[in-house]
Enzyme design. Structure first.
Site, PDB file in Angstrom:
ATOM      1  CE1 TYR A   1      -3.728  -2.350   0.309  1.00 30.44           C
ATOM      2  CE2 TYR A   1      -2.790  -3.071   2.404  1.00 30.44           C
ATOM      3  CZ  TYR A   1      -3.702  -3.241   1.373  1.00 30.44           C
ATOM      4  OH  TYR A   1      -4.582  -4.271   1.414  1.00 30.44           O
ATOM      5  CB  THR A   2       3.660   2.390   2.039  1.00 31.82           C
ATOM      6  OG1 THR A   2       4.561   1.295   1.956  1.00 31.82           O
ATOM      7  CG2 THR A   2       2.791   2.263   3.268  1.00 31.82           C
TER       8      THR A   2
END
Length: 752
Positions: free
Chosen positions: A126-127
């Protein structure tokens, strides 16, 4: 079947003891050198170095677009660091958290954790991330021949053994790690301070720790909380490489509401955990002066914890001192500056040693960079010389290339060239020949010759090389330096409040029964004789005081005991036996009780006519068996103790059982902590032993009070003028009372 198995030769066998010892040593050296400890050169552990290098190889500079963190982690574990992806990602997250790293190396986008819960970061899918501008300080000189390279784990790629850091990053970001048999805990520092210390050490190689500590004031954590370690402790820590650093939260009083506002917490301390710790004390009724807690932290105020006092009379400074001592609002950090030196060995180093070694590393790195550039310049000059040959003899060069089967040796012989120049001429494209301009070649040649001369001058002079290192350090401090975040403040050591100080202060009446049962009633307006007692038991005496005081009990053997008033059973019941709390001698009875301040004076006496003045604090005892207070002559009994206010103005009245009264100033008695005391009234010891004569009552008379003596149903009240007749020196027999008062039962003191 066994015949087919080839047994190892005798010389291939090894004792299990030797094998396991070697295996464990190999493993421990691997963990120390390749996992847990940072290198003094770039201040990074291998996993951190590999993450930074892998990101630079992916082109993730500060100006590049963000890329998924999973891509970086994949490259790190696939190419350089064959370990778990979660461990690698966690190391990467740490380098991106501004509350964990003083100068972050990774610029993260997405959820990278919070100060309350650093491990609450999102998964790497996600990052997104890229390198920060500061990471250039570690990477900028990487391709310039500055460091040694080594093959990666499978030998297919090369990776740097250390990054060519341009500042001592080992001190700037610090690190923690646990190896085998050793650990490291290096706190972060301020870039400007460290650079100033490096410059000072360059200029003064004999500088001491005290000299360097004029520049490096102490660690500088990524939080605004105060560092409260004394300067002497910090200097000793830098001298030995070991020690500790104490940090304390920053707070202020809200002028409008009177609340406590905490605006900065120590490094790696969670605000949520602090509130939990305070709430636990409130729940356990150990913090009665605090009414409520609130967390008002938001984006604008990352730390804003509100503690609401119970009233505006609460001493906020005292409350905070207690919280500093009992919660993580004050925290101590271990310091152990253990790192791998430029010799490749782990060691705990002093500040002077760290900076000296790093400056040595930096000087070698700078020399290698200059040498590498000099080689490039000289190579380019040779190429330009070859181009000038082509430019001046273009027809001859073309003829040789066209006509000769092997033109390289012919060119080398004809124009006196080296092999590299001949190859460069042969590789030059025809279209370039048309663009060859003599002026451009000469201009570039002149500039490169000037650069070469400058490089040679620096390389040939240790002073000029040192000045270059100095100048570059100052440039980095100007570009990346910032103000100190953690102020260093001298503070007194925090003291936790004692149990009695934490208690609410309420008036109480403590009641002791004839059989030795005790209980406490709230307030001073109760009638202790009206309480219910067990069958065969009855009221003996009561004492008034406050709930945060001790109840001092004196028994018939002259021993004193202390019982805290706050946890006595309620007077709504029948109490509990004192024998459960204290251990008086067998057959002893309780003759008196006292409550008051520690400095309160009290009269202690026996009916043998001896006594002394003591302070209440001298009567307290932490032992269940109490303490010996009053020494009783043979046959004597303890008289009830009496409080004395302003001893200078107090008279003491002693009444014997044969009707004598003696009055004298209480100041004539000594002030003792224990003992028999001095003679109050002259009574023969033999008569005390046979109980023929003894002191029946003592009365402490304060100014303006009256003395009433009771004999059966008769009583007499004596005013100040009446008492003059009975005044005498301490230790006298006293004067006879009027007829009818030869058998006094008791003496009472009352106000007018």
């Amino acid at each position: 079947m066994t015949d087919d198995i080839a047994l190892p030769e005798a010389d291939e066998r090894i004792a299990l003891k030797d094998y396991t010892e070697k295996a464990y040593l190999d493993y421990s050296m691997y963990v120390i050198l390749d996992r847990a400890l940072p290198h003094i050169g770039d201040g990074l552990k291998p996993v951190q170095r590999r993450i930074v290098y892998a990101m630079s190889e992916l082109g993730l500079k500060a100006s590049a677009k963000y890329k998924k963190s999973a891509r970086t982690v994949g490259d790190v574990i696939g190419k350089f660091h064959p370990h778990g992806d979660s461990a690698s990602y966690e190391a990467m997250v740490l380098m991106a958290q501004p509350f964990s790293y003083r100068y972050t190396l990774v610029d993260g986008q997405g959820n990278w954790g919070s100060p309350d819960d650093p491990k609450s970061f999102a998964a790497m899918r996600y990052t997104e991330s890229r390198l920060t501008k500061y990471s250039e300080v570690l990477l900028e000189e990487l391709g310039q021949g500055t460091v040694d390279w080594q093959p990666n784990f499978d030998g297919t790629l090369e990776e740097p053994m250390v990054l060519p850091a341009r500042v001592p990053n080992v001190l700037l970001n610090g690190t923690t790690g646990i190896a085998v048999g050793m650990a490291t805990d290096i706190p972060p520092h301020n870039l400007r301070e460290v650079v100033n210390a490096c410059v000072h050490l360059l200029d003064n190689p004999q500088a001491t720790i005290n000299d360097l500590c004029q520049h490096i004031l102490g660690p500088d954590m990524p939080t605004e909380a105060e560092i409260i370690s004394p300067r002497e402790e910090l200097i000793k820590m830098y001298e030995t490489g070991r020690g500790s650093v104490r940090m304390r939260a920053v707070w202020q009083k809200d002028e409008e509401s009177g609340d406590i506002i905490i605006t900065a917490l120590p490094h790696q301390v969670s605000g949520a955990k602090i509130l939990e710790q305070i709430a636990a004390q409130m729940q356990a009724k150990k913090l009665p002066m605090v009414a409520d807690l609130r967390d008002e932290s938001d984006h604008e105020n990352p730390t804003r914890l509100v503690i609401i006092p119970r009233s505006n009379r609460v001493d906020l400074e005292q409350v905070m001192q207690h919280l500093f001592a009992t919660t993580e609002l004050e925290r101590t950090y271990r310091v152990n500056m253990n790192m791998i030196g430029i010799d490749g060995r782990p060691a705990v180093k002093s500040l002077v040693k760290i900076l000296s070694e790093w400056l040595s590393f930096r000087t070698v790195t700078t020399r290698r960079r200059l040498q590498h550039r000099l080689e490039k310049v000289e190579e380019r000059l040779l190429r330009l010389a070859a181009l000038m040959v082509v430019f001046l003899n273009v027809d001859e060069v073309i003829r040789i290339i066209r006509e000769e089967d092997n033109p390289k040796p012919v060119l080398m012989k004809r124009f006196n060239l080296i092999e590299m120049q001949a190859e460069y001429i042969l590789e030059t494209k025809l279209r370039q020949l048309a663009r060859l301009e003599e002026m451009k070649i000469l201009e570039e040649k002149t500039a490169l010759e000037k650069e070469r001369d400058g490089l040679l001058k620096i390389l040939d002079s240790a002073v000029k090389l040192k000045n270059l290192v100095r100048k570059e350090l100052i440039q980095i401090a100007d570009a990346f330096g910032d103000d100190r975040r953690s102020p260093i403040v001298a503070r007194a050591e925090a003291q936790a409040l004692s149990e009695t100080e934490l208690l609410s202060v309420d008036p109480v009446t403590v009641v002791i029964s004839d059989k030795g049962w005790i209980r406490a009633a709230k307030g001073h307006d109760i009638d202790p004789t009206g309480l219910s007692y067990k069958a065969g038991d009855s009221f003996k005496f009561a004492v008034q005081g406050k709930s945060n005081q001790q109840v001092i009990l004196i028994d018939s053997t002259g021993r004193s005991y202390s019982v805290p008033a706050h946890n006595l059973p309620s007077a709504r019941g029948q109490g509990e036996p004192l024998s459960g709390r204290i251990s008086p001698p067998s057959g002893a009875t309780f003759e008196g009780a006292l409550m008051g301040a520690d400095t309160q004076r009290v009269l202690i006496a026996s009916d043998a006519g001896y006594g002394f003045v003591a302070k209440l604090e001298d009567l307290t005892s932490k032992n269940k068996a109490g303490k010996a207070l009053l020494t009783l002559p043979e046959g004597a009994q303890v008289l009830p103790p009496q409080l004395i206010n302003s001893p200078e103005q107090v008279q003491l009245a002693a009444v014997s059982n044969d009707g004598r009264l003696l009055v004298f100033p209480v100041t004539e008695l000594p002030e003792l902590a224990k003992g028999k005391g001095n003679k109050i009234m002259n009574i023969p010891a033999a008569k005390v032993q046979t109980r023929e004569e003894f002191v029946v009552a003592l009365a402490v008379i304060h100014p303006g009070q009256l003395l009433t003596l009771h004999s059966g149903k008769r009583f007499i009240t004596l005013k100040a003028a009446d008492l003059e007749h009975y005044k005498g020196e301490r230790g006298r027999r006293g004067n006879k009372l009027p007829r009818g008062f030869q058998k006094v039962d008791k003496a009472e003191v009352s106000d007018k």
